[in-house]
Scaffold this motif. Structure first.
Motif, PDB file in Angstrom:
ATOM      1  N   GLY A  65       0.785  -1.229   0.000  1.00 14.90           N
ATOM      2  CA  GLY A  65       0.000   0.000   0.000  1.00 14.90           C
ATOM      3  C   GLY A  65       0.818   1.280   0.000  1.00 14.90           C
ATOM      4  N   LYS A  66       2.120   1.149   0.182  1.00 15.04           N
ATOM      5  CA  LYS A  66       2.939   2.345   0.312  1.00 15.04           C
ATOM      6  C   LYS A  66       3.595   2.717  -1.006  1.00 15.04           C
ATOM      7  N   GLN A  67       3.762   4.038  -1.223  1.00 12.57           N
ATOM      8  CA  GLN A  67       4.320   4.519  -2.484  1.00 12.57           C
ATOM      9  C   GLN A  67       5.842   4.596  -2.479  1.00 12.57           C
ATOM     10  N   THR A  68       6.386   5.384  -1.579  1.00 10.37           N
ATOM     11  CA  THR A  68       7.828   5.611  -1.607  1.00 10.37           C
ATOM     12  C   THR A  68       8.598   4.454  -0.951  1.00 10.37           C
ATOM     13  N   ALA A  69       9.841   4.350  -1.356  1.00 12.41           N
ATOM     14  CA  ALA A  69      10.704   3.335  -0.783  1.00 12.41           C
ATOM     15  C   ALA A  69      10.914   3.609   0.703  1.00 12.41           C
ATOM     16  N   ALA A  70      11.006   4.875   1.049  1.00  7.95           N
ATOM     17  CA  ALA A  70      11.202   5.235   2.459  1.00  7.95           C
ATOM     18  C   ALA A  70      10.038   4.743   3.297  1.00  7.95           C
ATOM     19  N   GLU A  71       8.827   4.964   2.785  1.00 12.87           N
ATOM     20  CA  GLU A  71       7.647   4.485   3.491  1.00 12.87           C
ATOM     21  C   GLU A  71       7.649   2.963   3.589  1.00 12.87           C
ATOM     22  N   LYS A  72       7.955   2.312   2.471  1.00 12.69           N
ATOM     23  CA  LYS A  72       7.998   0.843   2.463  1.00 12.69           C
ATOM     24  C   LYS A  72       9.000   0.331   3.511  1.00 12.69           C
ATOM     25  N   LEU A  73      10.156   0.989   3.549  1.00 19.55           N
ATOM     26  CA  LEU A  73      11.183   0.561   4.504  1.00 19.55           C
ATOM     27  C   LEU A  73      10.674   0.709   5.934  1.00 19.55           C
ATOM     28  N   LEU A  76      15.276 -11.625   2.317  1.00 21.38           N
ATOM     29  CA  LEU A  76      16.309 -10.768   1.740  1.00 21.38           C
ATOM     30  C   LEU A  76      15.874 -10.233   0.373  1.00 21.38           C
ATOM     31  N   LYS A  77      15.148 -11.063  -0.369  1.00 22.38           N
ATOM     32  CA  LYS A  77      14.656 -10.599  -1.678  1.00 22.38           C
ATOM     33  C   LYS A  77      13.669  -9.456  -1.522  1.00 22.38           C
ATOM     34  N   LEU A  78      12.863  -9.554  -0.470  1.00 19.93           N
ATOM     35  CA  LEU A  78      11.901  -8.506  -0.183  1.00 19.93           C
ATOM     36  C   LEU A  78      12.630  -7.189   0.097  1.00 19.93           C
ATOM     37  N   ILE A  79      13.711  -7.290   0.865  1.00 20.73           N
ATOM     38  CA  ILE A  79      14.518  -6.096   1.136  1.00 20.73           C
ATOM     39  C   ILE A  79      15.087  -5.547  -0.166  1.00 20.73           C
ATOM     40  N   ASP A  80      15.592  -6.461  -0.985  1.00 22.74           N
ATOM     41  CA  ASP A  80      16.178  -6.035  -2.263  1.00 22.74           C
ATOM     42  C   ASP A  80      15.160  -5.269  -3.116  1.00 22.74           C
ATOM     43  N   ARG A  81      13.923  -5.756  -3.126  1.00 22.44           N
ATOM     44  CA  ARG A  81      12.909  -5.078  -3.946  1.00 22.44           C
ATOM     45  C   ARG A  81      12.682  -3.638  -3.483  1.00 22.44           C
ATOM     46  N   ILE A  82      12.720  -3.426  -2.165  1.00 20.39           N
ATOM     47  CA  ILE A  82      12.565  -2.063  -1.646  1.00 20.39           C
ATOM     48  C   ILE A  82      13.741  -1.193  -2.072  1.00 20.39           C
ATOM     49  N   ILE A  83      14.945  -1.773  -1.941  1.00 23.71           N
ATOM     50  CA  ILE A  83      16.140  -1.000  -2.328  1.00 23.71           C
ATOM     51  C   ILE A  83      16.072  -0.604  -3.798  1.00 23.71           C
ATOM     52  N   GLU A  84      15.733  -1.576  -4.639  1.00 27.46           N
ATOM     53  CA  GLU A  84      15.692  -1.291  -6.075  1.00 27.46           C
ATOM     54  C   GLU A  84      14.595  -0.276  -6.406  1.00 27.46           C
ATOM     55  N   HIS A  85      13.477  -0.377  -5.705  1.00 27.95           N
ATOM     56  CA  HIS A  85      12.424   0.613  -5.891  1.00 27.95           C
ATOM     57  C   HIS A  85      12.951   2.005  -5.573  1.00 27.95           C
ATOM     58  N   GLY A  86      13.648   2.121  -4.458  1.00 24.35           N
ATOM     59  CA  GLY A  86      14.191   3.416  -4.047  1.00 24.35           C
ATOM     60  C   GLY A  86      15.218   3.947  -5.029  1.00 24.35           C
ATOM     61  N   MET A  87      16.000   3.068  -5.620  1.00 22.43           N
ATOM     62  CA  MET A  87      16.987   3.508  -6.601  1.00 22.43           C
ATOM     63  C   MET A  87      16.282   3.963  -7.875  1.00 22.43           C
ATOM     64  N   ASN A  88      15.207   3.301  -8.220  1.00 23.39           N
ATOM     65  CA  ASN A  88      14.453   3.674  -9.412  1.00 23.39           C
ATOM     66  C   ASN A  88      13.773   5.030  -9.248  1.00 23.39           C
ATOM     67  N   THR A  89      13.207   5.246  -8.069  1.00 20.68           N
ATOM     68  CA  THR A  89      12.514   6.520  -7.842  1.00 20.68           C
ATOM     69  C   THR A  89      13.477   7.649  -7.555  1.00 20.68           C
ATOM     70  N   GLY A  90      14.744   7.335  -7.388  1.00 18.16           N
ATOM     71  CA  GLY A  90      15.721   8.371  -7.092  1.00 18.16           C
ATOM     72  C   GLY A  90      15.818   8.685  -5.611  1.00 18.16           C
ATOM     73  N   GLU A  91      15.083   7.966  -4.798  1.00 20.31           N
ATOM     74  CA  GLU A  91      15.173   8.201  -3.351  1.00 20.31           C
ATOM     75  C   GLU A  91      16.527   7.773  -2.802  1.00 20.31           C
ATOM     76  N   PHE A  92      17.018   6.649  -3.337  1.00 24.11           N
ATOM     77  CA  PHE A  92      18.289   6.125  -2.834  1.00 24.11           C
ATOM     78  C   PHE A  92      19.384   6.359  -3.857  1.00 24.11           C
ATOM     79  N   ARG A  93      20.597   6.432  -3.370  1.00 26.71           N
ATOM     80  CA  ARG A  93      21.726   6.672  -4.259  1.00 26.71           C
ATOM     81  C   ARG A  93      21.867   5.545  -5.283  1.00 26.71           C
ATOM     82  N   GLN A  94      22.339   5.928  -6.465  1.00 29.07           N
ATOM     83  CA  GLN A  94      22.502   4.956  -7.535  1.00 29.07           C
ATOM     84  C   GLN A  94      23.796   4.164  -7.398  1.00 29.07           C
ATOM     85  N   ASP A  95      24.755   4.783  -6.726  1.00 26.13           N
ATOM     86  CA  ASP A  95      26.083   4.184  -6.722  1.00 26.13           C
ATOM     87  C   ASP A  95      26.309   3.216  -5.560  1.00 26.13           C
TER      88      ASP A  95
END
Lengths: 193, 193, 193, 193
Positions: free
Chosen positions: C75-83, C127-146
């Motif tokens: 139900g959450k939009q941003t990666a930060a919220e999901k986390l 761990l895969k669930l965590i990965d999906r959140i991280i990748e979501h955040g990288m896609n939305t630009g919330e998390f660093r790309q590098d």
DNA sequence: TATGAATGAGTCTTCATTCAT
DNA sequence: TATGAATGAAGACTCATTCAT
């Protein structure tokens, strides 16, 4: 129970007693240990596992068996005499050791196939002893040349084993040793008139 | 597996197969039931308990055994002929039924003393058959008068049993039936020259 | 104790209780059976062996775990919220199930390497669930790309696991759920000024 | 194996080797004694019991660990530098001692709760070292003032521990030390953009 | 008759620790 | 100090048999 007997033999002798008195399937390691006067764990300092006790028991006792008979036979000249002495010795040893007779003729035969195969390996020593007598008789001309050693060996061993087993099953009511000459005569001359 | 065979025989045949294939100690009631195509509980509608299956098995098979041999023997005149036919029949039956041979010679012998005593009861029928041949031979003058029937019976049975057991243990590599005449000769004439 | 719960789940729940109350090494099969209200043997109708109970326990509970968190995150939009929701859900589930917390954080870790490897297999889902959140955040630009996903994942999981374990070891004296936002902030912004 | 090393250390080193090679549950006292070149009984002249060997092992090794890291840190000015050096040192020590890494990250965690509580006591020294770095960073203004030291400490320790454990479980396939700067950056700046 | 889920008694083996020498 | 033979407690798993349906 404290003896100077090395524990190895002490445990084997305990196993014979326990198996003879309780039967193969009721001979738990803890019973053997108690009978031997040692702790359960001590058994495993001398034997790899329970099967190892049983195969060692058979090897030890059958080794003595073969050695004794070998000695007795050595002094005899003819194959007929050797055969008689072998049968007599076999009967004597088991007649004088009630428990060993029960264990080898009845109880140890209940063991699983794996253990029985190992027991058969030990028995081969006895069969070779029989073979030597047969071959001696064939060389001296006492025994027929045209017989198959294997069949004769099986007749001799089968007859001895069956007579002992029946005797044990009949609770050793009659004199086993006394019938040795008759058995020897039967094996040599057969039942024919 | 659906057959018209009455369930009683169906279960016994299943037991032979399961014991031959898995060994005595791996022949659980549930395996026998599965092989017979019935539920575990159904076994107990036809047999009192597991031991009852085994003793019934032995009684059934050994009954056939004795009947067949009896028939074959009836047609023969001399004790020598009867003896030969008995040995041959014995060998033939087990040669033609691999599984039965394994079960009776190797597996069933692992059973406990109690069961083995019951098996021996059944075997008495076979021993009586042997006795009749011996007595016939003594009456006709073929066999010596001064022999003890018991010893002769034990020699005959012990020899037959030992030859069969060895043959089964050697994975039935050679022709058992073919050696019947030699065995008969040995029993009648002995190994002496 | 008679319930309509299928025995499989009944036994797993009993295992959680027994392990939580007695510790991993004092959780004998007989205790679990007693707690489940079944006979010892019944356990083995539903599980291959003791290890199978434990791995099933973990799989069952962790499966629920991941499913619940997955739902909450959806139900959450941003990666930060999901986390944040993931951390909160994780904390909530273990806060509300005292025994499960003890079992997963302390007791099950005493299991041998083989079982632990199987447990790790189950953990991969988390761990895969965590990965999906991280990748979501990288896609939305919330998390660093590098950033390396693996390192970030290890930081997230290591931090959550350590916070829960410490909380359990401190006998759950403080409010675990309440610190979820602070943990999320730390993970996203770090400790730097 | 004869060395001049005092037996105390000799036994601890033997324990590390035996545990690393056989696993925690296969590391019997007799194996450790053999590896150390002493008799089983000698162990008990230097340690109260088996648990005492393990806790001593951990105390000894972790003491060195903390001392080494303390030295390295001392020369650095900023908290960020100190943090980097700590992570690097931690990674270096375990990278250079394969057996110690296995023992501390995988095997010793299988110990019972009691032993693990004692291990945690030893770990407190390491946690204090982390705390000093955090406080230093807060004093210099490098780290935020409003963070809870406990949470930050758990994030740092949890992250380091998780990265090392994963690396050991992956059979140390990649360069652990090389990822120290990335980990330090993550901890300070978080994963946020 | 037929089913099959449930029962529960029974045992081999390991290994930390001791103690006489 | 050092030895190592001896101790003994403790637990997972199997399988013949029952009985409610």
């Amino acid at each position: 129970m404290k003896t100077n007997k090395p524990k190895y033999k002490q445990i084997i002798d305990a196993a014979v007693i326990v198996i003879a008195e309780n039967g193969y399937h009721q001979a738990q390691v803890s019973k053997i240990a108690k009978q031997a006067g040692v702790a359960d764990g001590t058994i495993y300092l001398y034997f790899k596992n329970k099967e190892d006790i049983l195969i060692s028991l058979f090897r030890e006792k059958m080794g003595n068996f073969i050695d004794k008979i070998d000695e007795e036979i050595a002094g005899k000249q003819t194959a007929a005499e050797k055969l008689l002495v072998m049968i007599e010795s076999h009967y004597k040893i088991l007649s004088s050791d009630h428990q060993l007779a029960i264990v080898t003729q009845l109880e140890l035969r209940q063991s699983n196939k794996e253990l029985r195969l190992k027991i058969n390996e030990v028995l081969k020593g006895y069969l070779k002893l029989i073979d030597r007598i047969i071959e001696h008789g064939m060389n001296t001309g006492e025994f027929r040349q045209d017989t198959e050693v294997r069949l004769v060996r099986q007749m001799i061993f089968g007859t001895i084993d069956e007579t002992v087993t029946t005797w044990v099953m009949n609770e050793e009511k009659y004199d086993l040793v006394a019938q040795a000459p008759a058995v020897q005569q039967l094996l040599i001359n057969g039942m024919g008139a």
